[in-house]
Design a protein around this motif. Structure first.
Motif, PDB file in Angstrom:
ATOM      1  N   ILE A 179       0.835  -1.147  -0.009  1.00 19.32           N
ATOM      2  CA  ILE A 179      -0.182  -0.025   0.120  1.00 19.32           C
ATOM      3  C   ILE A 179       0.797   1.263  -0.021  1.00 19.32           C
ATOM      4  CG2 ILE A 179      -1.731   1.335   1.085  1.00 19.32           C
ATOM      5  CD1 ILE A 179      -2.679  -1.362   2.353  1.00 19.32           C
ATOM      6  N   ILE A 180       0.479   1.968  -1.053  1.00 17.45           N
ATOM      7  CA  ILE A 180       1.471   3.347  -1.128  1.00 17.45           C
ATOM      8  C   ILE A 180       0.369   4.536  -0.941  1.00 17.45           C
ATOM      9  CG2 ILE A 180       3.000   4.783  -2.629  1.00 17.45           C
ATOM     10  CD1 ILE A 180       3.827   1.942  -3.747  1.00 17.45           C
ATOM     11  N   LYS A 181       0.360   5.246  -0.051  1.00 14.45           N
ATOM     12  CA  LYS A 181      -0.306   6.571   0.020  1.00 14.45           C
ATOM     13  C   LYS A 181       0.517   7.863  -0.289  1.00 14.45           C
ATOM     14  CE  LYS A 181      -3.417   4.497   3.325  1.00 14.45           C
ATOM     15  NZ  LYS A 181      -4.135   4.458   4.652  1.00 14.45           N
ATOM     16  N   GLU A 182       0.441   8.673  -0.995  1.00  8.90           N
ATOM     17  CA  GLU A 182       1.214   9.743  -1.171  1.00  8.90           C
ATOM     18  C   GLU A 182       0.423  11.090  -1.413  1.00  8.90           C
ATOM     19  OE1 GLU A 182       3.090   9.002  -4.807  1.00  8.90           O
ATOM     20  OE2 GLU A 182       4.541   7.828  -4.156  1.00  8.90           O
ATOM     21  N   ASN A 183       0.810  12.100  -0.748  1.00  5.42           N
ATOM     22  CA  ASN A 183       0.234  13.330  -0.708  1.00  5.42           C
ATOM     23  C   ASN A 183      -1.380  13.427  -0.286  1.00  5.42           C
ATOM     24  OD1 ASN A 183       0.471  16.146  -1.140  1.00  5.42           O
ATOM     25  ND2 ASN A 183       0.063  16.370  -3.514  1.00  5.42           N
ATOM     26  N   GLY A 184      -1.953  12.492   0.428  1.00  2.99           N
ATOM     27  CA  GLY A 184      -3.477  12.493   0.669  1.00  2.99           C
ATOM     28  C   GLY A 184      -3.893  13.821   1.322  1.00  2.99           C
ATOM     29  N   ARG A 221      -7.074  11.636  -4.519  1.00  2.00           N
ATOM     30  CA  ARG A 221      -7.800  12.024  -5.903  1.00  2.00           C
ATOM     31  C   ARG A 221      -7.692  10.661  -6.835  1.00  2.00           C
ATOM     32  NH1 ARG A 221      -6.453  16.766 -10.111  1.00  2.00           N
ATOM     33  NH2 ARG A 221      -8.059  16.102 -11.586  1.00  2.00           N
ATOM     34  N   TYR A 222      -6.672  10.076  -6.635  1.00  2.55           N
ATOM     35  CA  TYR A 222      -6.397   8.944  -7.525  1.00  2.55           C
ATOM     36  C   TYR A 222      -6.180   7.659  -6.652  1.00  2.55           C
ATOM     37  CZ  TYR A 222      -5.247  12.616 -10.809  1.00  2.55           C
ATOM     38  OH  TYR A 222      -5.130  13.646 -11.572  1.00  2.55           O
ATOM     39  N   VAL A 223      -6.971   6.427  -6.943  1.00  5.49           N
ATOM     40  CA  VAL A 223      -6.943   5.387  -6.192  1.00  5.49           C
ATOM     41  C   VAL A 223      -6.960   4.178  -7.111  1.00  5.49           C
ATOM     42  CG1 VAL A 223      -8.041   3.626  -4.630  1.00  5.49           C
ATOM     43  CG2 VAL A 223      -7.959   6.079  -4.183  1.00  5.49           C
ATOM     44  N   GLU A 224      -5.718   3.372  -7.139  1.00  5.14           N
ATOM     45  CA  GLU A 224      -5.356   2.319  -8.331  1.00  5.14           C
ATOM     46  C   GLU A 224      -5.034   1.281  -7.501  1.00  5.14           C
ATOM     47  OE1 GLU A 224      -1.879   1.184 -11.484  1.00  5.14           O
ATOM     48  OE2 GLU A 224      -2.363   3.367 -11.010  1.00  5.14           O
ATOM     49  N   ASP A 276      -2.502  12.141  -4.225  1.00  4.20           N
ATOM     50  CA  ASP A 276      -2.919  13.322  -4.177  1.00  4.20           C
ATOM     51  C   ASP A 276      -4.393  13.783  -3.410  1.00  4.20           C
ATOM     52  OD1 ASP A 276      -0.627  14.131  -5.677  1.00  4.20           O
ATOM     53  OD2 ASP A 276      -1.767  13.502  -7.539  1.00  4.20           O
ATOM     54  N   PRO A 277      -4.588  14.866  -3.099  1.00 13.99           N
ATOM     55  CA  PRO A 277      -5.871  15.233  -2.174  1.00 13.99           C
ATOM     56  C   PRO A 277      -7.094  15.069  -3.186  1.00 13.99           C
ATOM     57  CG  PRO A 277      -4.087  16.879  -2.026  1.00 13.99           C
ATOM     58  CD  PRO A 277      -3.625  16.151  -3.125  1.00 13.99           C
ATOM     59  N   GLY A 278      -8.062  14.384  -2.572  1.00 15.60           N
ATOM     60  CA  GLY A 278      -9.310  14.315  -3.398  1.00 15.60           C
ATOM     61  C   GLY A 278     -10.329  13.768  -2.347  1.00 15.60           C
ATOM     62  N   TYR A 279     -11.270  13.111  -2.875  1.00 17.92           N
ATOM     63  CA  TYR A 279     -12.605  12.744  -2.043  1.00 17.92           C
ATOM     64  C   TYR A 279     -12.679  11.188  -2.091  1.00 17.92           C
ATOM     65  CZ  TYR A 279     -13.421  17.499  -2.130  1.00 17.92           C
ATOM     66  OH  TYR A 279     -13.040  18.920  -1.742  1.00 17.92           O
ATOM     67  N   GLN A 280     -11.713  10.222  -2.492  1.00 16.79           N
ATOM     68  CA  GLN A 280     -11.808   8.695  -2.488  1.00 16.79           C
ATOM     69  C   GLN A 280     -11.135   8.172  -1.333  1.00 16.79           C
ATOM     70  OE1 GLN A 280     -11.432   6.706  -6.271  1.00 16.79           O
ATOM     71  NE2 GLN A 280     -10.924   8.632  -7.278  1.00 16.79           N
ATOM     72  N   THR A 281     -11.753   7.277  -0.833  1.00 16.50           N
ATOM     73  CA  THR A 281     -11.203   6.646   0.172  1.00 16.50           C
ATOM     74  C   THR A 281      -9.997   5.660  -0.357  1.00 16.50           C
ATOM     75  OG1 THR A 281     -13.468   6.594   1.476  1.00 16.50           O
ATOM     76  CG2 THR A 281     -11.599   4.859   2.255  1.00 16.50           C
ATOM     77  N   CYS A 282      -9.094   5.616   0.335  1.00 18.99           N
ATOM     78  CA  CYS A 282      -7.782   4.648  -0.026  1.00 18.99           C
ATOM     79  C   CYS A 282      -8.201   3.245   0.569  1.00 18.99           C
ATOM     80  CB  CYS A 282      -6.505   5.125   0.462  1.00 18.99           C
ATOM     81  SG  CYS A 282      -5.157   4.293  -0.043  1.00 18.99           S
ATOM     82  N   ALA A 283      -8.888   2.519  -0.194  1.00 24.13           N
ATOM     83  CA  ALA A 283      -9.179   1.328   0.275  1.00 24.13           C
ATOM     84  C   ALA A 283      -9.500   0.167  -1.143  1.00 24.13           C
ATOM     85  CB  ALA A 283     -10.797   1.417   0.700  1.00 24.13           C
ATOM     86  N   TRP A 284      -9.460  -1.051  -0.656  1.00 24.71           N
ATOM     87  CA  TRP A 284      -9.191  -2.018  -1.725  1.00 24.71           C
ATOM     88  C   TRP A 284     -10.556  -2.230  -2.419  1.00 24.71           C
ATOM     89  CZ3 TRP A 284      -4.698  -4.181  -3.267  1.00 24.71           C
ATOM     90  CH2 TRP A 284      -3.736  -4.264  -2.416  1.00 24.71           C
ATOM     91  N   THR A 285     -10.935  -2.721  -3.484  1.00 26.38           N
ATOM     92  CA  THR A 285     -12.335  -2.924  -4.292  1.00 26.38           C
ATOM     93  C   THR A 285     -12.190  -4.448  -3.881  1.00 26.38           C
ATOM     94  OG1 THR A 285     -12.074  -1.260  -5.728  1.00 26.38           O
ATOM     95  CG2 THR A 285     -13.400  -2.914  -6.284  1.00 26.38           C
TER      96      THR A 285
END
Length: 126
Positions: A28-33, A39-42, A61-70
């Motif tokens: 798991i890599i989280k950058e600049n949240g 903003r981007y979740v892959e 990057d800042p945004g509105y998506q949760t950093c979570a697995w699909t």
């Protein structure tokens, strides 16, 4: 003689393939949240015929998506432990634990809760 050679080759290959250090990695890599999410979740999963399986979740990057697995990896056991440690302010570390006689190791590094690198390795051939 051919049958003996064939048998030896098959035996060697079977032994070799079962002794390969098979591992499964979850990263798991989280950058600049931001406070509201990313903003981007892959999410990526690879499952090669031979070699280690890899699961990667990258959030940027800042945004509105949760950093979570699909589709979360079914073998994930220690990622939550590492995330909890980061939330408590322990920004670097590692931890190991056996689950059903299989060794799991997690290593993490972070500068804060929005910039995180976590990797769990599952050693399948213990």
């Amino acid at each position: 003689m051919r049958k003996v050679k064939f048998f030896l080759v098959v035996t060697f290959l079977a032994t070799f393939l079962t002794n390969i250090a098979l591992a499964e990695k979850i990263k798991i890599i989280k950058e600049n949240g931001g406070e509201n999410g990313y903003r981007y979740v892959e999410e990526n999963h690879s499952d090669p015929l031979i070699g280690e399986k890899k699961h990667t979740l990258i959030c940027r990057d800042p945004g509105y998506q949760t950093c979570a697995w699909t589709h979360p990896p079914s073998v994930m056991r220690l990622i939550d432990y590492a995330e909890d440690q980061i939330t408590k302010g322990i920004l670097n570390g590692q931890y190991e634990k056996f689950f059903d006689n299989v060794l799991h190791r997690v290593v993490w590094s972070a500068t804060d809760i929005y910039n995180v690198d976590i990797e769990e390795t599952i050693f399948n051939n213990q």
